[in-house]
Design a protein around this motif. Structure first.
Motif, short mmCIF file in Angstrom:
data_model
loop_
_atom_site.label_atom_id
_atom_site.label_comp_id
_atom_site.label_asym_id
_atom_site.label_seq_id
_atom_site.Cartn_x
_atom_site.Cartn_y
_atom_site.Cartn_z
N THR A 118 -36.39 -95.46 64.47
CA THR A 118 -34.97 -95.51 64.14
C THR A 118 -34.79 -96.12 62.76
O THR A 118 -35.39 -97.16 62.45
CB THR A 118 -34.19 -96.33 65.18
OG1 THR A 118 -34.34 -95.72 66.46
CG2 THR A 118 -32.71 -96.39 64.82
N VAL A 119 -34.00 -95.46 61.93
CA VAL A 119 -33.71 -95.94 60.59
C VAL A 119 -32.22 -96.27 60.51
O VAL A 119 -31.38 -95.43 60.81
CB VAL A 119 -34.07 -94.88 59.52
CG1 VAL A 119 -33.69 -95.38 58.12
CG2 VAL A 119 -35.56 -94.55 59.58
N ILE A 120 -31.92 -97.50 60.11
CA ILE A 120 -30.54 -97.94 59.97
C ILE A 120 -30.30 -98.26 58.50
O ILE A 120 -30.92 -99.17 57.94
CB ILE A 120 -30.25 -99.18 60.83
CG1 ILE A 120 -30.59 -98.90 62.30
CG2 ILE A 120 -28.79 -99.62 60.69
CD1 ILE A 120 -30.57 -100.13 63.18
N GLY A 131 -30.25 -93.01 62.05
CA GLY A 131 -30.97 -91.78 62.37
C GLY A 131 -32.24 -92.11 63.13
O GLY A 131 -32.87 -93.13 62.89
N SER A 132 -32.59 -91.25 64.08
CA SER A 132 -33.79 -91.47 64.88
C SER A 132 -34.59 -90.19 65.01
O SER A 132 -34.01 -89.08 65.04
CB SER A 132 -33.43 -91.96 66.29
OG SER A 132 -32.81 -93.23 66.25
N VAL A 133 -35.91 -90.34 65.07
CA VAL A 133 -36.79 -89.19 65.33
C VAL A 133 -37.84 -89.61 66.34
O VAL A 133 -38.19 -90.80 66.45
CB VAL A 133 -37.50 -88.70 64.04
CG1 VAL A 133 -36.49 -88.13 63.07
CG2 VAL A 133 -38.33 -89.79 63.40
N GLN A 134 -38.31 -88.64 67.11
CA GLN A 134 -39.41 -88.90 68.02
C GLN A 134 -40.68 -89.23 67.23
O GLN A 134 -40.93 -88.62 66.19
CB GLN A 134 -39.66 -87.69 68.92
CG GLN A 134 -38.54 -87.42 69.92
CD GLN A 134 -38.41 -88.53 70.94
OE1 GLN A 134 -39.38 -88.94 71.57
NE2 GLN A 134 -37.18 -89.01 71.11
N LEU A 135 -41.45 -90.18 67.70
CA LEU A 135 -42.69 -90.53 67.02
C LEU A 135 -43.67 -89.38 67.06
O LEU A 135 -43.81 -88.69 68.09
CB LEU A 135 -43.31 -91.77 67.66
CG LEU A 135 -42.54 -93.08 67.47
CD1 LEU A 135 -43.19 -94.20 68.29
CD2 LEU A 135 -42.48 -93.47 66.00
N VAL A 144 -42.75 -91.81 59.37
CA VAL A 144 -41.77 -91.94 58.29
C VAL A 144 -41.56 -90.59 57.60
O VAL A 144 -40.43 -90.19 57.31
CB VAL A 144 -42.22 -93.01 57.28
CG1 VAL A 144 -41.35 -92.98 56.02
CG2 VAL A 144 -42.18 -94.39 57.91
N ALA A 145 -42.65 -89.88 57.34
CA ALA A 145 -42.54 -88.56 56.72
C ALA A 145 -41.73 -87.62 57.61
O ALA A 145 -40.89 -86.85 57.13
CB ALA A 145 -43.93 -87.99 56.45
N ALA A 146 -41.98 -87.67 58.92
CA ALA A 146 -41.24 -86.83 59.86
C ALA A 146 -39.75 -87.17 59.86
O ALA A 146 -38.90 -86.27 59.96
CB ALA A 146 -41.82 -86.98 61.26
#
Length: 294
Positions: A118-120, A131-135, A144-146
């Motif tokens: 998760t990036v805040i 924003g959040s992405v699955q690991l 981080v690239a994903a």
């Protein structure tokens, strides 16, 4: 000296950053008494947050990265200001897992990959951008690239490395973040891919004496680089007794009354720097009165 270098390619739509952060990661290791794999995982997250923070245009902005992968390390958090100064913590710092081939630390297994990054981004507005992405694998750099590809539609190459000495202190730490801007074609993509392959492991290169600019010059060796800025960074916590007092006031009168009656005081430890703040009953009473007046 730990530092971040920012650069662009004069002859292609490419922007890049690189970081050296041995002292910063060693400071985090010492504060939290991290075992090697925890040092490597937290160090990678700290460096990613530092580069993302330093890329912000908002002077009062901040970036927070949180990883929850379901692995034995538990949750990891790193927070950077807009100058790249960073702080962070790992939930379970005393963790060990079996090594990978050639004795390499298995950060992915320690972090886990059943969860999210998760990036805040706090831009100083009323609500932060989240924003959040699955690991992808829990190795941090590829995650981080994903995030950049999925959440911000920016093709990104990221490499992060932490080399641990036999004494379990940090011997080298650094990495890079390379992003393709609109207009980048397959020729540019291929040139970056060749550079990434040519450089190899960043921690080994840093240990051999390569500085952040050297990393960028090798990865982007097929481009004409223009250095935009070189800036120092450090592990920096912003906790103060005043801030802790405000947090206690926010608990409200009833909660502070309970602390006074049940414990006769309060002891709070900063999760980022382990600084301990102690308040006796009289001090809590003054904070309770202040809470009542609001």
């Amino acid at each position: 000296m730990d530092q971040i270098v920012r650069a662009i390619a004069k002859n292609a739509p490419v922007k890049a950053m690189a970081i050296s952060a041995r002292d910063t990661v060693e400071r985090a290791r010492a504060i939290h008494d991290c075992w090697p794999v925890a040092t490597a995982a937290l160090g990678r997250l700290l460096m990613a947050a530092s580069m993302m923070g330093a890329a912000m245009k908002e002077e009062a902005g901040a970036v927070t990265l949180r990883v929850k992968g379901g692995g034995p390390l538990g949750a990891l958090t790193a927070v950077s200001d807009s100058r790249g100064n960073v702080r962070g913590y790992v939930q379970n710092p005393a963790v060990d897992v079996p090594r990978k081939a050639k004795g390499k630390l298995d950060v992915g297994a320690a972090v886990g990959c059943n969860g999210e990054l998760t990036v805040i981004r706090d831009l100083g507005l009323k609500e932060p951008y989240i924003g959040s992405v699955q690991l992808v694998g829990g190795e941090i750099a590829e995650d981080v690239a994903a995030y950049f590809v999925e959440s911000e539609q920016v093709p990104t190459a990221c490499a992060l490395g932490v080399l641990i000495a036999p004494s379990q202190t940090v011997q080298a730490a650094g990495g890079y973040l390379i992003q393709l801007l609109p207009g980048a074609d397959e020729t540019v993509v291929s040139a970056v891919e060749r550079g990434v392959a040519r450089l190899g492991a960043v921690s080994a290169r840093l240990d051999a004496g390569t500085d952040p600019l050297g990393l960028l010059r090798e990865v982007l060796g097929e481009f004409d680089l223009e250095v935009l800025e070189t800036s120092p960074i450090e592990y920096r916590c912003y906790c103060t007794r005043e801030r802790v007092s405000r947090a206690l006031i926010s608990l409200g009168r009833a909660e502070l009354d309970a602390l006074i009656k049940e414990q006769g005081g309060a002891e709070l430890t900063c999760q980022f720097c382990d600084e301990v703040y102690r308040f006796n009953a009289q001090e809590l009473g003054a904070l309770r009165d202040e809470a009542s007046a609001k």
